[in-house]
Enzyme design. Structure first.
Site, PDB file in Angstrom:
ATOM      1  CG  ASN A  82     110.898  53.858  12.372  1.00  0.00           C
ATOM      2  OD1 ASN A  82     111.462  54.726  11.728  1.00  0.00           O
ATOM      3  ND2 ASN A  82     109.587  53.790  12.500  1.00  0.00           N
ATOM      4  CG  HIS A  83     117.850  51.382  13.802  1.00  0.00           C
ATOM      5  ND1 HIS A  83     119.069  50.787  13.948  1.00  0.00           N
ATOM      6  CD2 HIS A  83     117.524  51.208  12.502  1.00  0.00           C
ATOM      7  CE1 HIS A  83     119.473  50.278  12.801  1.00  0.00           C
ATOM      8  NE2 HIS A  83     118.546  50.524  11.890  1.00  0.00           N
ATOM      9  CG  LEU A  84     115.068  49.946  19.958  1.00  0.00           C
ATOM     10  CD1 LEU A  84     115.781  49.124  21.023  1.00  0.00           C
ATOM     11  CD2 LEU A  84     113.577  50.035  20.268  1.00  0.00           C
TER      12      LEU A  84
END
Ligand SMILES: CC(C)(COP(=O)(O)OP(=O)(O)OC[C@H]1O[C@@H](n2cnc3c(N)ncnc32)[C@H](O)[C@@H]1OP(=O)(O)O)[C@@H](O)C(=O)NCCC(=O)NCCS
Length: 206
Positions: A82-84
Site C-alpha cells: 500500500n502507498h498513500l
C-alpha cells in the site's frame, strides 16, 4: 482405517508439484491448516513467492484454514503493497532518504489487516486476493478472479473485481454447514464420511 498423513510434504506418490501446504511454509506470518494443499505447475516453493509485499515490519498475517485447495499462480497481495492514496502524491519519497527522509513523519501507510481464508475454500488458477480480505468457509474463487471484497461462506465469486456468481447451497443448508464445521471433526469421523462429504445430501453425514 488408513488416513493420509497431514504431515506429509508430498502426499501424491511420485509427484512433487502438489504439497500439503503447511509443511513447506517458512514464514511465521503465514499460518496454514491441516490438509490444505497447494498445486504448482513448476515448484511448490512458488507459494511463498506469490505472497507479495509481505514484510515483517508490517506484521500482517496470511491465515488459511483446513482442507483448502489452492491452484497454481494464486497470488496474495499483502499490506506492504500500500502507498498513500489520499495524499496529493502517492510517491514514497521517504524511502529514498536524503532530504526526503522525513516525508512520512506523523503519517502511516494504510493497512487493511490480516488476510483470512476459511476452511474448504477452493481458490482457482491465477486468482489474486487483495490485502485484508476474509474469505468464508466453503467459498469458491474462480480462476483469474481479483478478490477485492470479503467473500461470504459458500459463495462462488469470479471476475475483476470479483462478484458473487452464485451460492453453492440454500441459506438454510449454509447455516447447517457452518454449524457442522465438518473440517473440525476428528479425522477418523471425516474419514468415515468421505463418501457423504463428496455427495450432495447434507442429511447423509454421520
Ligand atoms: C468458478 C467456477 C467453479 C464456476 O464453475 P460453474 O459453477 O460450472 O460455472 P459456469 O461455468 O456455469 O458459469 C457460471 C457463471 O460464472 C461465470 N464464470 C465462470 N467462470 C468464471 C471466471 N473464471 N471468471 C468470471 N466469471 C466466471 C460464467 O460466465 C457464468 O456467468 P453467467 O451466469 O452470467 O452466464 C469455474 O468457472 C472456475 O473458475 N473454476 C476454477 C478452475 C481452476 O482454476 N482450477 C484450478 C485447479 S484446482
Amino acid at each position: 482405517m488408513t488416513i493420509p498423513d497431514k504431515n506429509t510434504l508430498f502426499p501424491l506418490e511420485n509427484y512433487d508439484r502438489l504439497c500439503f501446504l503447511k509443511n513447506i511454509i517458512k514464514n511465521p506470518n503465514i499460518v496454514v491448516g491441516d490438509y490444505t494443499y497447494y498445486d504448482d505447475f513448476e515448484d511448490v516453493a512458488n507459494f511463498e513467492k506469490n505472497v507479495k509485499y509481505h514484510f515483517d515490519f508490517v506484521g500482517d498475517q496470511l491465515i488459511i484454514g483446513k482442507f483448502c485447495m489452492i491452484a497454481s499462480g494464486v497470488t496474495f497481495i499483502m499490506n506492504g503493497a500500500n502507498h498513500l492514496s489520499k495524499s496529493i502524491s502517492a510517491y514514497p519519497f521517504a524511502i529514498f532518504g536524503k532530504d526526503w527522509q522525513h516525508a512520512m513523519d506523523g503519517k502511516t501507510y494504510p493497512t487493511k489487516g490480516n488476510t483470512v481464508i476459511g476452511n474448504d475454500v477452493w481458490i482457482g488458477f491465477n486468482a489474486t486476493i487483495m490485502p485484508g480480505i476474509n474469505i468464508g468457509d466453503g467459498a469458491i474463487i474462480a480462476s483469474n478472479a481479483t478478490v477485492t471484497k470479503d467473500v461470504p461462506p459458500y459463495a462462488v465469486v469470479g471476475g475483476n473485481p470479483a462478484k458473487v456468481i452464485r451460492k453453492r447451497f440454500s441459506d438454510v443448508d449454509i447455516t447447517k454447514l457452518l454449524e457442522l464445521k465438518w473440517w473440525n471433526w476428528p479425522i477418523e469421523k471425516i474419514t468415515a464420511n468421505v463418501q457423504h462429504l463428496t455427495g450432495e445430501h447434507l442429511d447423509s453425514l454421520k
